[in-house]
Design an enzyme around this catalytic site. Structure first.
Site, PDB file in Angstrom:
ATOM      1  N   CYS A 278       0.838  -1.187   0.000  1.00  0.00           N
ATOM      2  CA  CYS A 278       0.000   0.000   0.000  1.00  0.00           C
ATOM      3  C   CYS A 278       0.881   1.248   0.000  1.00  0.00           C
ATOM      4  CB  CYS A 278      -0.960   0.081   1.176  1.00  0.00           C
ATOM      5  SG  CYS A 278      -2.148  -1.247   1.247  1.00  0.00           S
TER       6      CYS A 278
ATOM      7  N   ARG B 275       4.299  -0.440  -4.570  1.00  0.00           N
ATOM      8  CA  ARG B 275       3.978  -0.910  -3.221  1.00  0.00           C
ATOM      9  C   ARG B 275       2.665  -1.688  -3.169  1.00  0.00           C
ATOM     10  NH1 ARG B 275       6.933   1.475   0.769  1.00  0.00           N
ATOM     11  NH2 ARG B 275       5.374   0.823   2.266  1.00  0.00           N
TER      12      ARG B 275
ATOM     13  N   TRP C 166      -2.874  -2.786  -1.735  1.00  0.00           N
ATOM     14  CA  TRP C 166      -2.545  -4.211  -1.849  1.00  0.00           C
ATOM     15  C   TRP C 166      -3.481  -4.892  -0.865  1.00  0.00           C
ATOM     16  CZ3 TRP C 166      -0.800  -8.357   1.065  1.00  0.00           C
ATOM     17  CH2 TRP C 166      -0.212  -9.405   0.372  1.00  0.00           C
TER      18      TRP C 166
ATOM     19  N   ASN D 289      -2.392   1.920   5.554  1.00  0.00           N
ATOM     20  CA  ASN D 289      -1.523   0.815   5.160  1.00  0.00           C
ATOM     21  C   ASN D 289      -1.344  -0.038   6.407  1.00  0.00           C
ATOM     22  OD1 ASN D 289       0.528  -0.851   4.265  1.00  0.00           O
ATOM     23  ND2 ASN D 289       2.106   0.747   4.264  1.00  0.00           N
ATOM     24  N   GLY D 290      -1.649  -1.338   6.333  1.00  0.00           N
ATOM     25  CA  GLY D 290      -1.485  -2.199   7.501  1.00  0.00           C
ATOM     26  C   GLY D 290      -2.739  -3.015   7.745  1.00  0.00           C
TER      27      GLY D 290
ATOM     28  N   GLU E   6      17.759 -18.045  -6.234  1.00  0.00           N
ATOM     29  CA  GLU E   6      17.401 -16.692  -6.656  1.00  0.00           C
ATOM     30  C   GLU E   6      16.924 -16.689  -8.111  1.00  0.00           C
ATOM     31  OE1 GLU E   6      16.713 -14.082  -5.286  1.00  0.00           O
ATOM     32  OE2 GLU E   6      16.992 -12.481  -6.748  1.00  0.00           O
TER      33      GLU E   6
ATOM     34  N   LYS F  12      13.301 -15.360  -9.231  1.00  0.00           N
ATOM     35  CA  LYS F  12      13.117 -14.286 -10.221  1.00  0.00           C
ATOM     36  C   LYS F  12      12.181 -14.746 -11.317  1.00  0.00           C
ATOM     37  CE  LYS F  12      14.218 -11.350  -8.743  1.00  0.00           C
ATOM     38  NZ  LYS F  12      14.888 -11.190  -7.470  1.00  0.00           N
TER      39      LYS F  12
ATOM     40  N   GLU G 255       8.522 -15.062 -10.050  1.00  0.00           N
ATOM     41  CA  GLU G 255       7.774 -13.862  -9.674  1.00  0.00           C
ATOM     42  C   GLU G 255       7.433 -12.958 -10.847  1.00  0.00           C
ATOM     43  OE1 GLU G 255       9.558 -11.572  -6.514  1.00  0.00           O
ATOM     44  OE2 GLU G 255      11.518 -11.617  -7.423  1.00  0.00           O
TER      45      GLU G 255
ATOM     46  N   HIS H 129      17.467 -36.656  -5.714  1.00  0.00           N
ATOM     47  CA  HIS H 129      16.704 -37.156  -4.566  1.00  0.00           C
ATOM     48  C   HIS H 129      15.223 -36.772  -4.656  1.00  0.00           C
ATOM     49  CE1 HIS H 129      20.353 -38.519  -2.629  1.00  0.00           C
ATOM     50  NE2 HIS H 129      20.905 -37.360  -2.953  1.00  0.00           N
TER      51      HIS H 129
ATOM     52  N   LYS I 268       6.353  -4.482  -3.413  1.00  0.00           N
ATOM     53  CA  LYS I 268       7.789  -4.318  -3.206  1.00  0.00           C
ATOM     54  C   LYS I 268       8.192  -4.548  -1.767  1.00  0.00           C
ATOM     55  CE  LYS I 268      11.981  -3.100  -4.431  1.00  0.00           C
ATOM     56  NZ  LYS I 268      12.740  -4.174  -5.109  1.00  0.00           N
TER      57      LYS I 268
END
Ligand code: M6R
Length: 618
Positions: free
Chosen positions: A2, A27, A74, A100-101, A491, A495, A498, A514, A613
């Site tokens: 947010c 955000r 968000w 926000n929260g 990583e 990447k 996402e 395995h 983000k």
């Protein structure tokens, strides 16, 4: 998570707020909204989708007011709908709020308010908080103290009942030309301009208007007017604000000709690494120096163990750092997901120094883990990029990454600078212990060459784009590497997932047999990260196991690796480099591969679905 912007001054507020919202879209971007005080009421426009969707709505309203606020959402409580978008206005029309929260006890508040006759249009916790402020505002007599107005008092009274996290901006009908803003767990920054005041959840939204900022702390309430501001606490104590100067300008947060921020930030990495290491090597060129650790060399030498906590990409950087510290400084290191560490109450060794890594410095899981370690009496140092962030301020000391704003949701330059700082820490700790002067000098020289080696790796961009074009039809991919390249495999997989939404997993190359090998077929290619060291032959064997099962192999190899003819379907060559620099250089091809695959698939690279983000809710 947010984005929040508020403005009060002489200019029309709407344009300034929309501009700020565009800079905060990373955000949260499932819906946006704006409220302007004009003609004696709150004029509100809200729309599902990006800021661009909101612009036609704002045009319809012909906003002319000079005080207002805007929000990019968000979603947490309530689906993605126009009604759930912020700002919310109380049912009596007296209070408008952006948030926000998460307000955890909103159900009991709502029950109380329903009994008092308040009504609700949305499913959000925010609308409940808004109405509770309205309830207190309606009851509170006006005070004679302009800073301690009924407006401020009613926000304070409400927040005393609020459990959870919030960064809020509030407007009140009887107090036009004023904003009240408060935080607990969600960042808020005040911008002190020339005849105008701003508030935002990130400097990026206000830096075009002022570089003078105040970082609001948890438990503080700010009361903003165009020419003045004051800060108090939840318990009505006075706060003497410290005005800081932002060191970067708006140009640092612009695309400058690149198609996406992610592309820009990938190609900025040589410069970012130079900035992250500038002034951080000793005069004799044998070790690293860090200004803000707040721990003497002697104290540092006394620690027997280090513990690194982080989330997502930053955790991968911690895992590489673990490998390098153990390899070069011979001190045991442990890494953990910040979100797990916080609750699993693991037995801890007394003589342990904690590190938290976080680009944003606001990730709630990392912040919570840091607070938990501190509560247990441990010192915690922070490695983070955003100056003045909550984690930076609450840590006992730390190291700033100094790579400027990272806007793309997928972390790139922040990651490689974390790898660099991790390598420099390994050098710093190693030189306090067994590492010789000449080994130290060799490592410093190698680290100084890292930006140029990254430039060389970036020259493979067109070749990698070609590979990406041939692999977009696959739905699953494996990323495999060993030792310090295993976290780079993780990583690479993160990447790709996402930003392209292709399912990908990272594993240590030998671990593949395995279980994950069951996935291998013509339909599931593998990306191998290979260096010419001791593991080379073993990684080649793993590649052969994949080829035997008709899996395609994309090999990222250092120059001197001689792969058997025909083993790799695609070859990406990176320069030979020191062990401490290898993870940085090997990261470049996996970043470019995911980026170009996502572009080919027409994904929204900088704002991938469902992500934000900085994740400021649990
Ligand atoms: O700001 P932080 O470094 O604390 O963020 C941690 C993660 O949320 C972040 O790295 C996330 O995994 C990114 N989307 C990675 O690209």
């Amino acid at each position: 998570m947010c984005g929040i912007v508020g403005y009060i001054g002489k200019q029309k507020a709407a344009g300034i707020i929309l501009e700020g919202l565009k800079r905060l879209e990373y955000r949260g971007y499932d819906s946006t909204g704006i409220a302007i005080w004009q003609d004696g009421h709150f004029a509100v426009a809200k729309k599902v989708g990006r800021v661009a969707n909101l612009e036609p709505e704002t045009a319809k309203h012909r906003f002319v007011g000079t005080c207002g606020m805007g929000h990019t959402r968000w979603a947490t409580h309530g689906g993605v709908t126009d009604a759930n978008a912020h700002p919310h206005v109380s049912s009596d029309g007296q209070i408008a709020l952006i948030h926000n929260g998460v307000i955890e006890n909103y159900s009991s508040m709502k029950k109380f308010l329903l009994d008092k006759g308040y009504t609700f249009k949305s499913e959000t916790d925010t609308e409940v908080l808004c109405n509770l402020i309205a309830y207190h505002y309606a009851k509170e007599p006006e005070s004679t103290d302009p800073d301690e107005s009924r407006f401020v008092i009613s926000v304070r009274k409400t927040l005393r009942h609020a459990e959870g996290t919030y960064g809020i901006v509030v407007m009140a009908a009887d107090h036009p030309g004023e904003l009240v803003t408060a935080r607990k767990g969600s960042p808020l920054i005040l911008g002190i301009g020339d005849g105008e005041s701003l508030v935002a959840s990130d400097v990026a939204a206000i830096v075009s208007r002022t570089q003078s900022v105040v970082y609001l702390k948890d438990g503080e309430i700010a009361h903003l007017k165009a020419n003045t501001f004051s800060i108090t606490t939840l318990t009505a104590g006075d706060v003497s604000p410290v005005i800081d100067k932002v060191t970067w300008s708006i140009a640092d947060a612009e695309l400058n000709g690149y198609a996406h921020f992610m592309e820009k930030e990938i190609f900025e990495q040589p410069l970012a690494l130079e900035n992250a290491m500038r002034g951080r090597f000793s005069e004799d060129g044998s070790t690293a120096l860090f200004g803000g650790l707040n721990i003497s060399a002697n104290e540092f030498r006394g620690y027997d163990r280090f513990m690194f906590l982080a989330c997502g990409t930053a955790l991968h950087a911690c895992m590489v750092t673990e490998h390098l510290i153990e390899r070069f400084a011979r001190v045991p290191v442990e890494c953990d997901y910040a979100s797990e560490f916080r609750y699993r109450n693991m037995p801890l060794f007394r003589n342990t120094l904690f590190f938290v890594m976080s680009q944003s410095g606001e990730t709630i899981d990392t912040l919570g883990a840091m607070r938990e370690a501190k509560r247990k009496g441990y010192k915690v140092l922070a490695i983070n990029n955003v100056v003045g962030s909550t984690i930076a301020r609450e840590a006992d000391g730390g190291i700033y990454q100094h790579v400027g704003p990272e806007v793309g949701v997928a972390s790139t330059k922040a990651f490689t600078s974390q790898l660099l700082i991790g390598a420099m820490l390994a050098l710093y700790i190693g030189r306090m212990r067994d590492m010789s002067f000449s080994e130290g000098v060799e490592m410093v020289q190698a680290l100084k060459r890292a930006p140029d080696l990254v430039r060389v790796a970036l020259q493979q961009a067109d070749h990698i784009r070609g590979i990406a074009q041939r692999y977009t039809q696959y739905r699953d991919m494996l990323f495999l590497g060993r030792l310090s390249l295993f976290p780079i495999a993780l990583e690479g997989a993160l990447k790709l997932k996402e930003i392209s939404y292709i399912h990908a997993e990272g594993y240590p190359a030998a671990e593949m047999k395995h279980g994950p090998i069951a996935l291998i077929s013509e339909q599931c290619p593998s990306v191998f990260l290979v260096s010419s060291g001791e593991m080379f032959n073993k990684v080649v064997s793993s590649m052969q196991e994949i080829k035997a099962r008709k899996g395609k192999v994309i090999a990222v190899c250092t120059e001197s690796c001689k792969l058997p003819e025909g083993l790799a379907d695609e070859l990406i060559v990176i320069p030979e480099c020191h062990e401490a620099v290898l993870p940085i250089v090997a990261t470049i091809p996996v970043q470019l591969l995911s980026y170009y695959m996502a572009v080919e698939l027409h994904r929204d690279v900088d704002k991938p679905r469902n992500l934000a983000k900085s994740v400021t809710v649990e």
